[in-house]
Design a protein around this motif. Structure first.
Motif, PDB file in Angstrom:
ATOM      1  N   PHE A 112       2.361  37.796  20.179  1.00 47.30           N
ATOM      2  CA  PHE A 112       1.731  37.254  18.791  1.00 47.30           C
ATOM      3  C   PHE A 112       2.976  37.184  17.960  1.00 47.30           C
ATOM      4  CE2 PHE A 112      -1.788  39.261  20.762  1.00 47.30           C
ATOM      5  CZ  PHE A 112      -2.910  38.450  20.066  1.00 47.30           C
ATOM      6  N   HIS A 113       4.095  36.838  18.753  1.00 43.67           N
ATOM      7  CA  HIS A 113       5.227  36.579  17.859  1.00 43.67           C
ATOM      8  C   HIS A 113       5.538  37.541  16.929  1.00 43.67           C
ATOM      9  CE1 HIS A 113       4.386  32.478  19.499  1.00 43.67           C
ATOM     10  NE2 HIS A 113       3.180  32.464  18.748  1.00 43.67           N
ATOM     11  N   HIS A 114       5.393  38.883  17.363  1.00 42.28           N
ATOM     12  CA  HIS A 114       6.023  39.943  16.704  1.00 42.28           C
ATOM     13  C   HIS A 114       6.978  40.650  17.319  1.00 42.28           C
ATOM     14  CE1 HIS A 114       3.325  39.279  13.514  1.00 42.28           C
ATOM     15  NE2 HIS A 114       2.101  39.568  14.215  1.00 42.28           N
ATOM     16  N   LYS A 115       8.510  40.725  16.762  1.00 41.70           N
ATOM     17  CA  LYS A 115       9.479  41.698  17.534  1.00 41.70           C
ATOM     18  C   LYS A 115       9.139  43.097  17.168  1.00 41.70           C
ATOM     19  CE  LYS A 115      14.363  41.883  17.784  1.00 41.70           C
ATOM     20  NZ  LYS A 115      15.588  41.444  17.066  1.00 41.70           N
ATOM     21  N   PRO A 116       8.866  43.790  18.386  1.00 41.57           N
ATOM     22  CA  PRO A 116       8.668  45.241  17.910  1.00 41.57           C
ATOM     23  C   PRO A 116      10.041  46.075  17.268  1.00 41.57           C
ATOM     24  CG  PRO A 116       8.229  44.841  20.209  1.00 41.57           C
ATOM     25  CD  PRO A 116       8.893  43.525  19.511  1.00 41.57           C
ATOM     26  N   ASN A 117       9.842  46.747  16.226  1.00 42.68           N
ATOM     27  CA  ASN A 117      10.817  47.484  15.547  1.00 42.68           C
ATOM     28  C   ASN A 117      10.984  48.870  16.032  1.00 42.68           C
ATOM     29  OD1 ASN A 117       8.792  48.973  14.307  1.00 42.68           O
ATOM     30  ND2 ASN A 117       8.528  47.864  12.432  1.00 42.68           N
ATOM     31  N   ALA A 118      12.178  49.334  15.464  1.00 43.95           N
ATOM     32  CA  ALA A 118      12.579  50.829  15.805  1.00 43.95           C
ATOM     33  C   ALA A 118      11.198  51.752  16.062  1.00 43.95           C
ATOM     34  CB  ALA A 118      13.693  51.254  14.967  1.00 43.95           C
ATOM     35  N   TYR A 119      10.452  51.639  14.753  1.00 47.80           N
ATOM     36  CA  TYR A 119       9.376  52.438  14.712  1.00 47.80           C
ATOM     37  C   TYR A 119       8.500  52.405  15.982  1.00 47.80           C
ATOM     38  CZ  TYR A 119       5.234  54.808  13.164  1.00 47.80           C
ATOM     39  OH  TYR A 119       4.084  55.944  13.054  1.00 47.80           O
ATOM     40  N   CYS A 120       8.118  51.172  16.559  1.00 52.51           N
ATOM     41  CA  CYS A 120       7.356  50.909  17.336  1.00 52.51           C
ATOM     42  C   CYS A 120       7.933  51.297  18.689  1.00 52.51           C
ATOM     43  CB  CYS A 120       7.094  49.006  17.825  1.00 52.51           C
ATOM     44  SG  CYS A 120       6.165  48.542  16.456  1.00 52.51           S
ATOM     45  N   TYR A 121       9.255  51.039  19.205  1.00 51.98           N
ATOM     46  CA  TYR A 121      10.098  51.706  20.045  1.00 51.98           C
ATOM     47  C   TYR A 121       9.868  53.265  20.112  1.00 51.98           C
ATOM     48  CZ  TYR A 121      11.537  47.199  21.696  1.00 51.98           C
ATOM     49  OH  TYR A 121      11.661  46.030  22.090  1.00 51.98           O
ATOM     50  N   ASN A 122       9.985  53.758  19.014  1.00 51.65           N
ATOM     51  CA  ASN A 122       9.965  55.425  18.875  1.00 51.65           C
ATOM     52  C   ASN A 122       8.731  55.910  19.354  1.00 51.65           C
ATOM     53  OD1 ASN A 122      12.443  55.684  18.129  1.00 51.65           O
ATOM     54  ND2 ASN A 122      12.155  55.730  16.056  1.00 51.65           N
ATOM     55  N   THR A 123       7.497  55.032  18.860  1.00 55.75           N
ATOM     56  CA  THR A 123       6.157  55.531  18.940  1.00 55.75           C
ATOM     57  C   THR A 123       5.810  55.355  20.438  1.00 55.75           C
ATOM     58  OG1 THR A 123       5.433  54.754  16.782  1.00 55.75           O
ATOM     59  CG2 THR A 123       3.733  54.899  18.539  1.00 55.75           C
ATOM     60  N   ALA A 124       6.223  54.453  21.037  1.00 57.93           N
ATOM     61  CA  ALA A 124       6.127  54.148  22.591  1.00 57.93           C
ATOM     62  C   ALA A 124       6.858  55.517  23.434  1.00 57.93           C
ATOM     63  CB  ALA A 124       6.574  52.877  22.966  1.00 57.93           C
ATOM     64  N   ALA A 125       7.973  55.727  23.080  1.00 53.31           N
ATOM     65  CA  ALA A 125       8.882  56.795  23.597  1.00 53.31           C
ATOM     66  C   ALA A 125       8.072  58.273  23.237  1.00 53.31           C
ATOM     67  CB  ALA A 125      10.223  56.875  23.011  1.00 53.31           C
ATOM     68  N   SER A 126       7.492  58.241  22.099  1.00 52.29           N
ATOM     69  CA  SER A 126       6.644  59.555  21.870  1.00 52.29           C
ATOM     70  C   SER A 126       5.545  59.875  22.842  1.00 52.29           C
ATOM     71  CB  SER A 126       6.365  59.568  20.378  1.00 52.29           C
ATOM     72  OG  SER A 126       5.528  60.572  19.950  1.00 52.29           O
ATOM     73  N   ALA A 127       4.836  58.530  22.869  1.00 52.26           N
ATOM     74  CA  ALA A 127       3.717  58.506  23.840  1.00 52.26           C
ATOM     75  C   ALA A 127       4.229  58.904  25.059  1.00 52.26           C
ATOM     76  CB  ALA A 127       3.133  57.027  23.996  1.00 52.26           C
ATOM     77  N   CYS A 128       5.369  58.444  25.681  1.00 53.18           N
ATOM     78  CA  CYS A 128       5.648  58.861  26.735  1.00 53.18           C
ATOM     79  C   CYS A 128       6.017  60.253  26.911  1.00 53.18           C
ATOM     80  CB  CYS A 128       6.942  57.842  27.464  1.00 53.18           C
ATOM     81  SG  CYS A 128       6.374  56.313  27.702  1.00 53.18           S
ATOM     82  N   ALA A 129       6.698  60.637  26.076  1.00 51.72           N
ATOM     83  CA  ALA A 129       7.319  62.179  26.014  1.00 51.72           C
ATOM     84  C   ALA A 129       6.183  62.988  25.991  1.00 51.72           C
ATOM     85  CB  ALA A 129       8.139  62.277  24.580  1.00 51.72           C
ATOM     86  N   ARG A 130       4.948  62.995  25.166  1.00 48.94           N
ATOM     87  CA  ARG A 130       3.713  63.509  25.212  1.00 48.94           C
ATOM     88  C   ARG A 130       3.178  63.752  26.432  1.00 48.94           C
ATOM     89  NH1 ARG A 130       1.069  63.870  19.489  1.00 48.94           N
ATOM     90  NH2 ARG A 130       2.590  63.438  18.114  1.00 48.94           N
ATOM     91  N   ALA A 131       3.132  62.526  27.247  1.00 48.41           N
ATOM     92  CA  ALA A 131       2.479  62.570  28.662  1.00 48.41           C
ATOM     93  C   ALA A 131       3.419  63.165  29.739  1.00 48.41           C
ATOM     94  CB  ALA A 131       2.171  60.983  28.846  1.00 48.41           C
ATOM     95  N   GLY A 132       4.521  63.634  29.303  1.00 51.21           N
ATOM     96  CA  GLY A 132       5.490  63.905  30.311  1.00 51.21           C
ATOM     97  C   GLY A 132       6.190  62.932  31.267  1.00 51.21           C
ATOM     98  N   ARG A 133       6.135  61.874  30.558  1.00 48.76           N
ATOM     99  CA  ARG A 133       6.722  60.624  31.400  1.00 48.76           C
ATOM    100  C   ARG A 133       8.122  60.342  30.877  1.00 48.76           C
ATOM    101  NH1 ARG A 133       4.075  58.446  35.444  1.00 48.76           N
ATOM    102  NH2 ARG A 133       1.686  59.200  35.337  1.00 48.76           N
TER     103      ARG A 133
END
Length: 133
Positions: A112-133
Motif C-alpha cells: 500500500f506504499h507505506h513504509k513501516p515506522n519504528a512504532y510498527c516494528y516495535n508493535t510487531a516485536a511486542s506481538a512476538c514477545a507476548r507470544a514467546g516468539r
C-alpha cells in the motif's frame, strides 16, 4: 445521542462529528456502538483515515483483533489505509499475542506504499514477545 440531537436541530453530522463520536465510544470500550457509528458514517459521509483509525482504536482497546483485521480489509477495499490504520490493527493483534497476524500486516504495508515506522516494528516485536516468539 449527540448526533441525533444535531439532526433534530437540522444539522447534518460530518466526518469529524462521526470521528468524535466513535472516539468517545472507543474511550468507553463500546466497540459495537463504534462500528455502528462507522457504518452510519459510511452511509452519510466519506470516512477518512482518522475516522477509520478511531474505529480500529475501539477494536484495539477491546481486544477485538479479528474484527480489526476485517475492518482493515474493508478499508483496503474502499480506500487507502495509512500507517496509523495499519499500526492500530497491528496493535490489536499484538495485545492478543497474535504475532503472525501482526507480522503479516507489517509485510502488507509496502504493498500500500507505506513504509513501516519504528512504532510498527516495535508493535510487531511486542506481538512476538507476548507470544514467546
Amino acid at each position: 445521542e449527540l448526533l441525533e440531537k444535531m439532526q433534530r436541530l437540522g444539522l447534518q453530522p460530518d466526518v469529524q462529528s462521526f470521528t468524535a463520536a466513535i472516539g468517545a465510544c472507543a474511550a468507553e470500550g463500546r466497540w459495537e456502538e463504534a462500528l455502528q457509528l462507522l457504518r452510519r458514517a459510511e452511509m452519510e459521509t466519506t470516512p477518512d483515515n482518522i475516522c477509520w483509525a478511531a474505529a480500529l482504536g475501539a477494536l484495539e482497546r477491546c481486544g477485538r483483533w479479528q474484527e480489526a483485521l476485517q475492518l482493515l480489509m474493508r478499508i483496503e477495499e474502499t480506500g487507502d489505509p495509512d500507517v496509523v490504520c495499519f499500526s492500530t490493527a497491528m496493535n490489536a493483534c499484538a495485545r492478543q499475542s497474535r504475532w503472525k497476524e501482526a507480522l503479516d500486516l507489517l509485510d502488507l504495508m509496502p504493498i500500500f506504499h507505506h513504509k513501516p515506522n519504528a512504532y510498527c516494528y516495535n508493535t510487531a516485536a511486542s506481538a512476538c514477545a507476548r507470544a514467546g516468539r
